[in-house]
Motif scaffolding. Sequence first.
Motif, PDB file in Angstrom:
ATOM      1  N   LEU A 144       0.849  -1.185   0.000  1.00  7.27           N
ATOM      2  CA  LEU A 144       0.000   0.000   0.000  1.00  7.27           C
ATOM      3  C   LEU A 144       0.888   1.240   0.000  1.00  7.27           C
ATOM      4  O   LEU A 144       1.786   1.358   0.839  1.00  7.27           O
ATOM      5  CB  LEU A 144      -0.902   0.021   1.236  1.00  7.27           C
ATOM      6  N   VAL A 145       0.657   2.130  -0.922  1.00  8.48           N
ATOM      7  CA  VAL A 145       1.365   3.401  -0.975  1.00  8.48           C
ATOM      8  C   VAL A 145       0.402   4.480  -0.497  1.00  8.48           C
ATOM      9  O   VAL A 145      -0.765   4.507  -0.915  1.00  8.48           O
ATOM     10  CB  VAL A 145       1.839   3.715  -2.410  1.00  8.48           C
ATOM     11  N   GLY A 146       0.872   5.341   0.394  1.00  9.96           N
ATOM     12  CA  GLY A 146      -0.020   6.376   0.897  1.00  9.96           C
ATOM     13  C   GLY A 146       0.696   7.371   1.777  1.00  9.96           C
ATOM     14  O   GLY A 146       1.895   7.619   1.621  1.00  9.96           O
ATOM     15  N   TYR A 147      -0.035   7.924   2.741  1.00  9.38           N
ATOM     16  CA  TYR A 147       0.547   8.891   3.667  1.00  9.38           C
ATOM     17  C   TYR A 147      -0.161   8.787   5.009  1.00  9.38           C
ATOM     18  O   TYR A 147      -1.245   8.182   5.117  1.00  9.38           O
ATOM     19  CB  TYR A 147       0.439  10.316   3.106  1.00  9.38           C
ATOM     20  N   LEU A 148       0.465   9.332   6.039  1.00 12.13           N
ATOM     21  CA  LEU A 148      -0.085   9.286   7.391  1.00 12.13           C
ATOM     22  C   LEU A 148      -0.877  10.553   7.683  1.00 12.13           C
ATOM     23  O   LEU A 148      -0.455  11.652   7.347  1.00 12.13           O
ATOM     24  CB  LEU A 148       1.033   9.123   8.418  1.00 12.13           C
ATOM     25  N   GLU A 149      -2.019  10.350   8.344  1.00 12.44           N
ATOM     26  CA  GLU A 149      -2.901  11.460   8.685  1.00 12.44           C
ATOM     27  C   GLU A 149      -3.366  11.283  10.130  1.00 12.44           C
ATOM     28  O   GLU A 149      -3.899  10.231  10.487  1.00 12.44           O
ATOM     29  CB  GLU A 149      -4.098  11.472   7.734  1.00 12.44           C
ATOM     30  N   GLU A 150      -3.169  12.283  10.957  1.00 12.93           N
ATOM     31  CA  GLU A 150      -3.535  12.173  12.368  1.00 12.93           C
ATOM     32  C   GLU A 150      -5.048  12.166  12.539  1.00 12.93           C
ATOM     33  O   GLU A 150      -5.768  12.937  11.898  1.00 12.93           O
ATOM     34  CB  GLU A 150      -2.916  13.311  13.172  1.00 12.93           C
ATOM     35  N   LEU A 151      -5.531  11.286  13.400  1.00 15.86           N
ATOM     36  CA  LEU A 151      -6.958  11.215  13.681  1.00 15.86           C
ATOM     37  C   LEU A 151      -7.356  12.329  14.657  1.00 15.86           C
ATOM     38  O   LEU A 151      -6.580  12.680  15.547  1.00 15.86           O
ATOM     39  CB  LEU A 151      -7.344   9.863  14.283  1.00 15.86           C
ATOM     40  N   THR A 152      -8.550  12.839  14.495  1.00 18.55           N
ATOM     41  CA  THR A 152      -9.054  13.848  15.415  1.00 18.55           C
ATOM     42  C   THR A 152      -9.559  13.183  16.690  1.00 18.55           C
ATOM     43  O   THR A 152      -9.842  11.973  16.712  1.00 18.55           O
ATOM     44  CB  THR A 152     -10.200  14.645  14.782  1.00 18.55           C
ATOM     45  N   ASP A 153      -9.688  13.961  17.748  1.00 22.78           N
ATOM     46  CA  ASP A 153     -10.213  13.429  19.013  1.00 22.78           C
ATOM     47  C   ASP A 153     -11.611  12.859  18.823  1.00 22.78           C
ATOM     48  O   ASP A 153     -11.962  11.831  19.414  1.00 22.78           O
ATOM     49  CB  ASP A 153     -10.230  14.532  20.078  1.00 22.78           C
ATOM     50  N   GLU A 154     -12.395  13.514  17.986  1.00 28.47           N
ATOM     51  CA  GLU A 154     -13.757  13.043  17.731  1.00 28.47           C
ATOM     52  C   GLU A 154     -13.744  11.703  17.020  1.00 28.47           C
ATOM     53  O   GLU A 154     -14.512  10.795  17.362  1.00 28.47           O
ATOM     54  CB  GLU A 154     -14.513  14.074  16.890  1.00 28.47           C
ATOM     55  N   GLU A 155     -12.861  11.545  16.030  1.00 27.47           N
ATOM     56  CA  GLU A 155     -12.762  10.280  15.306  1.00 27.47           C
ATOM     57  C   GLU A 155     -12.290   9.163  16.228  1.00 27.47           C
ATOM     58  O   GLU A 155     -12.803   8.035  16.173  1.00 27.47           O
ATOM     59  CB  GLU A 155     -11.791  10.427  14.134  1.00 27.47           C
ATOM     60  N   ILE A 156     -11.341   9.462  17.079  1.00 29.84           N
ATOM     61  CA  ILE A 156     -10.811   8.463  18.011  1.00 29.84           C
ATOM     62  C   ILE A 156     -11.908   7.951  18.930  1.00 29.84           C
ATOM     63  O   ILE A 156     -12.018   6.741  19.198  1.00 29.84           O
ATOM     64  CB  ILE A 156      -9.653   9.056  18.832  1.00 29.84           C
ATOM     65  N   LYS A 157     -12.755   8.862  19.376  1.00 30.77           N
ATOM     66  CA  LYS A 157     -13.842   8.489  20.277  1.00 30.77           C
ATOM     67  C   LYS A 157     -14.955   7.769  19.541  1.00 30.77           C
ATOM     68  O   LYS A 157     -15.406   6.690  19.960  1.00 30.77           O
ATOM     69  CB  LYS A 157     -14.398   9.737  20.959  1.00 30.77           C
ATOM     70  N   ASP A 158     -15.409   8.324  18.420  1.00 27.36           N
ATOM     71  CA  ASP A 158     -16.537   7.754  17.693  1.00 27.36           C
ATOM     72  C   ASP A 158     -16.232   6.371  17.140  1.00 27.36           C
ATOM     73  O   ASP A 158     -17.124   5.508  17.068  1.00 27.36           O
ATOM     74  CB  ASP A 158     -16.941   8.685  16.542  1.00 27.36           C
ATOM     75  N   LYS A 159     -15.003   6.140  16.723  1.00 24.23           N
ATOM     76  CA  LYS A 159     -14.625   4.857  16.127  1.00 24.23           C
ATOM     77  C   LYS A 159     -14.015   3.889  17.143  1.00 24.23           C
ATOM     78  O   LYS A 159     -13.576   2.797  16.776  1.00 24.23           O
ATOM     79  CB  LYS A 159     -13.653   5.091  14.972  1.00 24.23           C
TER      80      LYS A 159
END
Length: 254
Positions: A144-159
Amino acid sequence: MRLETALLPLISLTLASSIPLSHTTTTTNDADHDGVAYRIPTVHESAVLARRILDLEKIGTLSTIFPNAHSAENRPSNVGGSPIGLPDYYANCEPDTGNPTILELPIATSFKNVQAGSNISLSLRWHAPYRHWYSVASVPRFNLVGYLEELTDEEIKDKSIAACFVKKHPDAAAWLPGNRIHVSKWVRFVVQEIYWIGGFGDRAYIGWIPLEDWQSVTLEEIEKARLPGEGTGWGLWTSWLGLGGDKEQETLEL
């Protein structure tokens, strides 16, 4: 030493290319090799298998490039521009997107290289269950080729990212964000390109999988797909060894 253990190298070398392999996601056969019919899986079928590997496996290899200079480390002067691949944990915590979740420790080499401007890729391969003897060359692997993206606090909680990740990696609980040892944070590996090697080229697709195929795979397709070794039979191997087994099983399922 058990007989099957002693004969494993011989099996891998002499039988890997001669045993007929069937693919559970295929229904017709187009090619014929030595009297045995095969059909190479479609690109989408291969995408489904890749997404199943992403779901079942939990450790991949992150590949990055060393920067030409790094002020915080005493690195050899000649490694600048050289690639390095290192194993790392990941989890499939966003199955609707196909973007793996990674617990990034900025102190680790892979992430230092990314911070210095390196591209990054993630390589995975299917580890067939131990009871099935497969040549590594015959089982799927992909990059997989891609890039890193930091998760938001809301995403961390909701998921429920932390719970998802620790379910796959219980020991990672000691490294979660806020631990007293190292700084860490949740990131997603945003997939941009997928290169797939499904196995031997005469019976598996080898090539690029379009992003739209990767992203369009459904959870139902992933659950129904089967990878090498997930079938119930391995009678052909045991029969060849004279160890008994299901004599009606004449092919190993892929």
